[in-house]
Design a protein around this motif. Structure first.
Motif, mmCIF file in Angstrom:
data_model
loop_
_atom_site.group_PDB
_atom_site.id
_atom_site.type_symbol
_atom_site.label_atom_id
_atom_site.label_comp_id
_atom_site.label_asym_id
_atom_site.label_seq_id
_atom_site.Cartn_x
_atom_site.Cartn_y
_atom_site.Cartn_z
ATOM 1 N N MET A 144 -0.017 4.173 0.831
ATOM 2 C CA MET A 144 -0.447 5.051 1.810
ATOM 3 C C MET A 144 0.051 4.445 3.249
ATOM 4 S SD MET A 144 -1.839 7.489 3.520
ATOM 5 C CE MET A 144 -3.284 8.120 1.778
ATOM 6 N N SER A 145 0.429 3.127 3.347
ATOM 7 C CA SER A 145 1.140 2.474 4.377
ATOM 8 C C SER A 145 2.613 3.052 4.350
ATOM 9 C CB SER A 145 1.325 1.004 4.333
ATOM 10 O OG SER A 145 0.040 0.572 4.628
ATOM 11 N N SER A 153 0.797 -1.225 0.153
ATOM 12 C CA SER A 153 -0.020 0.130 -0.098
ATOM 13 C C SER A 153 0.776 1.306 0.233
ATOM 14 C CB SER A 153 -0.839 -0.198 1.498
ATOM 15 O OG SER A 153 -1.497 1.448 1.549
#
Length: 202
Positions: free
Chosen positions: A74-75, A72
């Motif tokens: 975002m991670s 991800s």
């Protein structure tokens, strides 16, 4: 002064953020490496995602969930920065795991621990904690009407008590800074940041 999100009130410099994330970063400062806090939390995050997926739906789902968390974007952003989202993500995952454990075992101590975790999240990102508390509360209330509801009221009470206990440091911090335990220092930014003029920036 020109320090973002910081205000001078009665000759005191005050950050408008709650105290939870700075306290977590302080652990990194003690080792001289504050940059390592978020990446370490990122590793814990992957393990917790795997464990929760495995607990809910089996090994395959746990592995897929962990793999998606690793990939991800975002991670990667959250866990390679100084953003407080790193701590709130971990605390919400721990809250979900503890709440799941408490509901399955009807254990008041596990329920209390779940509440404490959510209360601590309130001191990192208050709206995130509230966003998790609402469905968690609905779930616990729904348990009360499903037979057998043994211990349902006690479990709801234990989670609530834990939430209040975990939020006490933040409420005391708010009281000291703003004079009201329920008013965050965010209110100091009302003219400078939280206005219609800043909608495009937001």
């Amino acid at each position: 002064h020109d320090v973002p999100f910081t205000y001078v009130v009665e000759n005191k410099w005050i950050s408008h953020y709650p105290p939870g994330w700075p306290l977590v970063l302080a652990a990194g400062l003690l080792t001289g490496s504050p940059w390592i806090v978020a990446p370490v939390l990122g590793g814990i995050y992957i393990i917790l995602i795997w464990w929760l997926g495995r607990r809910l739906s089996g090994d395959g789902v746990g592995l897929i969930a962990a793999t998606l968390a690793v990939l991800s974007p975002m991670s990667r952003i959250i866990f390679s920065s100084y953003l407080s989202h790193a701590a709130s993500s971990i605390l919400i995952l721990v809250f979900l795991i503890l709440l799941l454990t408490a509901r399955r075992s009807r254990s008041y101590p596990w329920g209390f621990a779940a509440g404490v975790t959510l209360g601590l999240c309130f001191g990192v990102r208050p709206l995130v904690a509230i966003a998790a508390a609402v469905p968690g509360g609905i779930l616990l209330l729904d348990d009360l009407r499903r037979p057998p509801s043994r211990g349902g009221v006690g479990l709801l009470a234990s989670v609530t008590a834990g939430g209040i206990a975990g939020a006490i440091p933040t409420l005391l911090s708010n009281l000291e800074i703003t004079g009201n335990p329920l008013t965050f220092p965010y209110s100091l930014a009302r003219g400078a940041m939280y206005s219609a003029d800043n909608v495009p920036f937001g």
